[in-house]
Design an enzyme around this catalytic site. Structure first.
Site, PDB file in Angstrom:
ATOM      1  CE  LYS A 188      -2.772   3.427   0.851  1.00 18.32           C
ATOM      2  NZ  LYS A 188      -1.964   4.263   0.971  1.00 18.32           N
ATOM      3  CB  SER A 242       2.732   9.811  11.490  1.00 19.11           C
ATOM      4  OG  SER A 242       0.878   9.051  10.373  1.00 19.11           O
ATOM      5  CB  THR A 245      -0.680   5.772   9.901  1.00 15.99           C
ATOM      6  OG1 THR A 245      -1.452   6.638  10.461  1.00 15.99           O
ATOM      7  CG2 THR A 245      -0.898   4.681   9.639  1.00 15.99           C
ATOM      8  CD  GLU A 264      11.490   0.533  10.735  1.00 15.97           C
ATOM      9  OE1 GLU A 264      12.474   1.354  11.267  1.00 15.97           O
ATOM     10  OE2 GLU A 264      11.540  -0.554  10.981  1.00 15.97           O
ATOM     11  CB  CYS A 299      12.688   8.471   8.787  1.00 19.37           C
ATOM     12  SG  CYS A 299      13.805   7.098   8.061  1.00 19.37           S
ATOM     13  CD  GLU A 398       8.871  13.119  12.333  1.00 16.34           C
ATOM     14  OE1 GLU A 398       7.792  12.303  11.874  1.00 16.34           O
ATOM     15  OE2 GLU A 398       9.875  12.565  11.318  1.00 16.34           O
TER      16      GLU A 398
HETATM   17  P1  NAD Z   1       1.775   8.527   7.906  1.00 19.04           P
HETATM   18  O1  NAD Z   1       0.979   8.079   8.589  1.00 19.04           O
HETATM   19  O2  NAD Z   1       0.377   9.594   7.350  1.00 19.04           O
HETATM   20  O3  NAD Z   1       1.520   7.273   6.009  1.00 19.04           O
HETATM   21  C1  NAD Z   1       2.192   6.055   6.282  1.00 19.04           C
HETATM   22  C2  NAD Z   1       1.220   4.948   5.280  1.00 19.04           C
HETATM   23  O4  NAD Z   1       0.434   4.898   6.059  1.00 19.04           O
HETATM   24  C3  NAD Z   1       0.251   6.174   3.799  1.00 19.04           C
HETATM   25  O5  NAD Z   1       0.526   4.170   2.889  1.00 19.04           O
HETATM   26  C4  NAD Z   1      -0.798   5.656   4.651  1.00 19.04           C
HETATM   27  O6  NAD Z   1      -1.038   5.890   3.349  1.00 19.04           O
HETATM   28  C5  NAD Z   1      -1.191   5.180   5.011  1.00 19.04           C
HETATM   29  N1  NAD Z   1      -1.768   4.875   6.546  1.00 19.04           N
HETATM   30  C6  NAD Z   1      -2.827   6.655   6.959  1.00 19.04           C
HETATM   31  N2  NAD Z   1      -3.708   6.196   7.774  1.00 19.04           N
HETATM   32  C7  NAD Z   1      -3.182   5.050   7.724  1.00 19.04           C
HETATM   33  C8  NAD Z   1      -4.557   3.947   8.197  1.00 19.04           C
HETATM   34  N3  NAD Z   1      -5.365   4.201   9.284  1.00 19.04           N
HETATM   35  N4  NAD Z   1      -4.640   2.813   8.064  1.00 19.04           N
HETATM   36  C9  NAD Z   1      -3.834   2.786   7.444  1.00 19.04           C
HETATM   37  N5  NAD Z   1      -2.940   3.316   6.544  1.00 19.04           N
HETATM   38  C10 NAD Z   1      -2.154   4.008   7.142  1.00 19.04           C
HETATM   39  O7  NAD Z   1       3.182   9.064   7.105  1.00 19.04           O
HETATM   40  P2  NAD Z   1       3.786   9.901   6.129  1.00 19.04           P
HETATM   41  O8  NAD Z   1       2.516  10.932   6.014  1.00 19.04           O
HETATM   42  O9  NAD Z   1       3.297   9.302   4.594  1.00 19.04           O
HETATM   43  O10 NAD Z   1       5.129   9.426   5.996  1.00 19.04           O
HETATM   44  C11 NAD Z   1       6.122  10.621   7.119  1.00 19.04           C
HETATM   45  C12 NAD Z   1       6.280   9.710   8.574  1.00 19.04           C
HETATM   46  O11 NAD Z   1       7.101   8.856   8.374  1.00 19.04           O
HETATM   47  C13 NAD Z   1       7.083  11.046   9.623  1.00 19.04           C
HETATM   48  O12 NAD Z   1       6.660  10.695  10.604  1.00 19.04           O
HETATM   49  C14 NAD Z   1       8.679  10.101   9.089  1.00 19.04           C
HETATM   50  O13 NAD Z   1       9.620  10.049  10.689  1.00 19.04           O
HETATM   51  C15 NAD Z   1       7.954   8.708   9.029  1.00 19.04           C
HETATM   52  N6  NAD Z   1       8.889   8.377   8.678  1.00 19.04           N
HETATM   53  C16 NAD Z   1      10.230   6.641   9.374  1.00 19.04           C
HETATM   54  C17 NAD Z   1      10.482   6.528   8.541  1.00 19.04           C
HETATM   55  C18 NAD Z   1      11.720   5.380   9.636  1.00 19.04           C
HETATM   56  O14 NAD Z   1      13.088   4.499   9.132  1.00 19.04           O
HETATM   57  N7  NAD Z   1      11.501   5.031  10.912  1.00 19.04           N
HETATM   58  C19 NAD Z   1      11.078   6.364   7.493  1.00 19.04           C
HETATM   59  C20 NAD Z   1      10.755   7.516   6.856  1.00 19.04           C
HETATM   60  C21 NAD Z   1       9.063   8.102   7.376  1.00 19.04           C
END
Ligand code: NAD
Length: 494
Positions: A188, A242, A245, A264, A299, A398
């Site tokens: 996804k 995030s 999520t 992650e 991240c 963040e």
């Molecule tokens: P997000 O959580 O909004 O979305 C991530 C994914 O989750 C997307 O594919 C989204 O469609 C999906 N999603 C959203 N709501 C959902 C739900 N209710 N059920 C299932 N899936 C759902 O995060 P983002 O804004 O895309 O990414 C940014 C975040 O990711 C930042 O907080 C960043 O630090 C983190 N990040 C962490 C790492 C790591 O390795 N730790 C790497 C990259 C990004």
């Protein structure tokens, strides 16, 4: 990189993107689509399928059937390896096309994207392809009349939910080990960065991955992501994104089949500079690139600069100079250092953090504003805020944008206490010439990764995972494989 080739690729019209289910490209079951808006200029560049719960259920059913009949898990390791190696080759052969497509979708500067996206994805797939026939089970040290074996079995169906900042790189961190170990996967991608990952998934089929082993469904997280999370037929969920999520995914697991969930999540990573750093000019340049590349949407970005008070003003001035020297703009120009913020929503959130920082006593030393608005795209100047106290919003939350908060410290102990004063624990760095201090910082700062006299760049040979609310489990390295296998004991009376 050839600017002319990039310009040709960026001008290519894109046809509508569909799901990939059971080896076929299919539209949403209700015909729904979502506009894909490029952060480069705010224009709609194509559409993609707005997945429904039924679409996701079809993808999961396809993955389950593919797993159960052994069309992939049952192949000899050497055969699986061959397919994955071919996939890595295809990603590399199409690297520029994939990178440009990804940049049109998510705004990362092309110089970074070409390495971090197809380059890294191909290397990751190859790493796990090469590893898969070198992973053995165990024979336990049992009494003589017993043979105790420990098998490593695939888990079954893996659900992989990917964020928008580095879709191919992070996608490959999940797909590489999951597929190498014989699992089927339902992918996804993120709403605002699906295109390159969808193309990458198609290339897997071209490489010979049997239909149904990798399915990919686009759409809203709250619709298709939730269906994946709540499925009774998904055995493991792997996620980068995030914390909010991540929490939901744990709830989905608890409400359904108690599937394993690996997260992650975000970070508020401290970059700690002591007065005895070997080279302050170098440290300042790396501090700037460590937060501002990809507009801070990394991240592990070093978003908190902790500086020994004795060098605070001098060092901040150096970082500000390095930040101001970074060219922000069209991410498809090869000489751009900082591309676009991924979405208008993210840009607004970034600017909101700067306003909050000002009300909490922070001083904006450079940046703080939206720029290049006439392009229609989403650009923000690299921003440095000094006077950020331990509990300030900018020190605790963040941003995921090009915003660096600076906090001075007096002693090593104070630096460690500040570094550990958030709920996160993803990455960090210490800059010092004192070997003992370097090791004390590595031990003392609670993170998954500590850099010394550098920032970022850890390759695929080492794990990446957070502690605290930065997540659990690790991507990369052989350790990642643990997430995608079950241990099964055979206790045999001889
Ligand atoms: P997000 O959580 O909004 O979305 C991530 C994914 O989750 C997307 O594919 C989204 O469609 C999906 N999603 C959203 N709501 C959902 C739900 N209710 N059920 C299932 N899936 C759902 O995060 P983002 O804004 O895309 O990414 C940014 C975040 O990711 C930042 O907080 C960043 O630090 C983190 N990040 C962490 C790492 C790591 O390795 N730790 C790497 C990259 C990004």
């Amino acid at each position: 990189m050839d600017q002319t080739k990039i310009d040709v690729l960026r001008a290519q019209p894109l046809s509508a993107f569909t799901h990939l289910i059971d080896g076929k490209q299919v539209p949403a079951s209700d015909g729904g689509t979502m506009d894909v808006i490029s952060p480069i200029d705010g224009q709609v560049i194509t559409t993609m399928a707005a997945g429904t719960a039924a679409d996701m259920e079809a993808a999961i059913a396809s993955a389950r059937a593919a797993y159960e009949d052994g069309r992939w898990a049952g192949q000899p390791p050497a055969a699986r390896k061959k397919v994955l190696l071919k996939w890595a080759d295809l990603i590399e052969a199409n690297a520029l096309e994939l990178a440009v497509l990804g940049v049109r979708d998510n705004g990362t500067e092309i110089g970074m994207a070409i390495k971090a996206e197809p380059g890294s994805a191909a290397a990751t797939i190859r790493y796990y392809a090469e590893a898969l026939d070198k992973i053995y089970g165990e024979i336990a040290p049992t009494p003589g009349d017993i043979l105790g074996l420990v098998h490593k079995e695939p888990v079954g169906v893996v659900g992989a939910i990917i964020p928008w900042n580095f879709p191919m790189m992070i996608g490959a961190w999940k797909l590489g080990p999951a597929l190498a170990m014989g699992n089927s996967v339902v992918l996804k991608p993120a709403e605002t960065a699906s295109l390159s990952l969808m193309r990458m998934a198609e290339l897997a089929l071209e490489a010979g991955l049997p239909p149904g082993v990798l399915n990919a469904v686009t759409g809203e997280g709250r619709v298709v992501g939730e269906t994946l999370g709540l499925s009774m037929d998904v055995d493991v969920l792997v996620f980068t994104g995030s914390g909010g999520t991540g929490r939901r995914l744990m709830e989905y697991s608890a409400r359904s089949n108690m599937k394993r969930v690996y997260l992650e999540l975000g970070g508020k990573s401290p970059n700690i500079v002591f007065a005895d750093a070997p080279n302050l000019d170098e440290a300042a340049k790396v501090a700037a690139s460590g937060i501002f590349r990809n507009s801070g949407q990394v991240c592990v970005a070093g978003s908190r600069l902790l500086v020994e008070a004795a060098i605070h003003d001098e060092f901040v001035a150096k970082v500000a100079r390095a930040a101001e020297a970074m060219r922000v703009g069209d991410p498809l120009k090869v000489d751009t250092h900082v591309g676009a913020v991924n979405s208008e929503e993210q840009l607004k959130a970034n600017l909101g953090f700067v306003e909050i920082a000002k009300t909490e006593g922070g001083e904006v030393v450079t940046g703080g504003d939206r720029i290049l608005q006439d392009t229609g795209g989403y650009y923000m100047a690299p921003t440095i805020v000094t006077g950020v106290t331990r509990d300030a919003t900018l020190a605790q939350k963040e941003v995921f944008g090009p915003v660096l908060g600076v906090t001075p410290f007096e002693t090593e102990g104070e630096a460690i206490a500040l570094a550990n004063s958030t709920v996160y624990g993803l990455a960090g760095a210490a800059w010092t010439s004192n070997l003992g201090r370097a090791h004390r910082m590595v031990r003392g700062v609670r993170t998954g990764v500590m850099h010394v006299n550098t920032y970022g760049g850890a390759d695929g040979t080492v794990p990446l995972g957070g502690v605290g609310q930065s997540g659990n489990g690790a991507d990369k390295s052989l350790h990642a494989i643990e997430k995608y296998v079950n241990l099964k004991t055979a206790w045999i009376k001889l």
